[in-house]
Design an enzyme around this catalytic site. Structure first.
Site, short mmCIF file in Angstrom:
data_model
loop_
_atom_site.label_atom_id
_atom_site.label_comp_id
_atom_site.label_asym_id
_atom_site.label_seq_id
_atom_site.Cartn_x
_atom_site.Cartn_y
_atom_site.Cartn_z
N ASP A 147 8.11 -6.58 3.81
CA ASP A 147 8.45 -7.27 5.08
C ASP A 147 9.03 -8.64 4.82
O ASP A 147 8.32 -9.58 4.48
CB ASP A 147 7.18 -7.41 5.95
N ASP A 185 5.89 1.63 12.28
CA ASP A 185 5.42 0.44 11.58
C ASP A 185 4.72 -0.53 12.53
O ASP A 185 5.32 -1.02 13.47
CB ASP A 185 6.66 -0.25 10.97
C1 DX5 Z 1 5.52 -6.59 11.29
C2 DX5 Z 1 5.86 -5.82 10.04
C3 DX5 Z 1 4.87 -4.71 9.73
C4 DX5 Z 1 3.45 -5.24 9.49
C5 DX5 Z 1 2.52 -4.09 9.19
O1 DX5 Z 1 6.57 -7.47 11.63
O2 DX5 Z 1 7.14 -5.23 10.11
O3 DX5 Z 1 5.33 -3.99 8.57
O4 DX5 Z 1 3.45 -6.13 8.37
O5 DX5 Z 1 1.21 -4.60 9.06
P1 DX5 Z 1 0.00 -3.90 9.86
O6 DX5 Z 1 -0.06 -2.47 9.37
O7 DX5 Z 1 -1.22 -4.69 9.48
O8 DX5 Z 1 0.34 -3.97 11.32
ZN ZN Z 2 7.69 -3.85 8.53
#
Ligand code: DX5
Ligand code: ZN
Length: 222
Positions: free
Chosen positions: A35, A178
């Site tokens: 990310d 996601d």
């Molecule tokens: C949010 C990101 C996601 C996030 C996922 O902007 O794109 O990939 O980091 O983390 P969790 O699974 O904890 O929501």
């Molecule tokens: Zn992401």
């Protein structure tokens, strides 16, 4: 088709990133979701080229890079170079990428999967012309910006709608989902039609990554 689990490295322990990559690889991760955030599109600043270069040196699972940044097209090839042989794909954020056709073409010309992500409040229909070109569509189930947010349940139906559209097409981009995905909702998302599932805190926030990923697989294959 086997559902692919892509832990988001943003939720890993950055004081031992190399060990975390090895641990998640041994735990059976299919991809590593990276990310990238620039503090402009989202109010968070995470990681950039040097971290991706370091990740690439750890012989990681394929890197699935999610560019949550302004003008992602100006950085996509720099991230492809940084990831080297570990690169799987670059996912652009629809909301920040005006020149999608050229941006997607340049990623694909490098032999790299091109994806487009849409935020929760961005409707699927904006992707109408894109679906024939891309390798993956990422449905955000939280507002982009931070790990550990609550899954937006209404997005499940959005995944099902996209599944129905893609199942009727010749080009069949993968559906990635996601945000906020954990043991208690991963089956819901898999059954709605996700091909690739990202989980950050849902995996790195647990004490045994292998057990968590194995339980997630059992859940989505059941
Ligand atoms: C949010 C990101 C996601 C996030 C996922 O902007 O794109 O990939 O980091 O983390 P969790 O699974 O904890 O929501
Ligand atoms: Zn992401």
């Amino acid at each position: 088709m086997k559902k692919l689990i892509a832990p988001s490295i943003l939720s890993a322990d950055f004081t031992k990133l190399g060990e975390e990559v090895e641990a998640i690889k041994q735990a059976g991760a299919d991809w590593i979701h990276v990310d990238v955030m620039d503090g402009h599109f989202v109010h968070n600043l995470t990681l950039g080229i040097p971290i991706v270069e370091a990740l690439a040196r750890t012989n990681p699972p394929p890197l699935d890079i999610h560019l949550q940044i302004d003008k992602p097209e100006s950085f996509s090839e720099k991230f492809i170079d940084a990831a080297g042989d570990s690169i799987l794909g670059i996912t652009l954020q629809y909301e920040t990428c005006a020149l999608l056709h050229g941006s997607i073409s340049r990623i694909k010309a490098r032999g790299v999967k091109a994806g487009v992500a849409i935020s929760p409040m961005t409707p699927i229909y904006v992707l109408e012309e894109v679906l024939d070109y891309v390798d993956m569509v990422l449905i955000m189930t939280v507002e982009p910006g931070f790990p550990g947010q609550k899954f937006i349940t209404s997005m499940t139906e959005k995944v099902s709608r996209l599944r129905e559209i893609i199942d009727g097409m010749d080009n069949t981009p993968l559906i990635q989902v996601d945000g906020g995905i954990k043991m208690d909702n991963i089956k819901l998302i898999a059954d709605a039609g996700a091909d690739s599932i990202v989980s950050g805190s849902g995996i790195f926030g647990t004490s045994d990554y292998a057990e968590t990923i194995s339980n997630m697989r059992a859940e989505i294959e059941s």
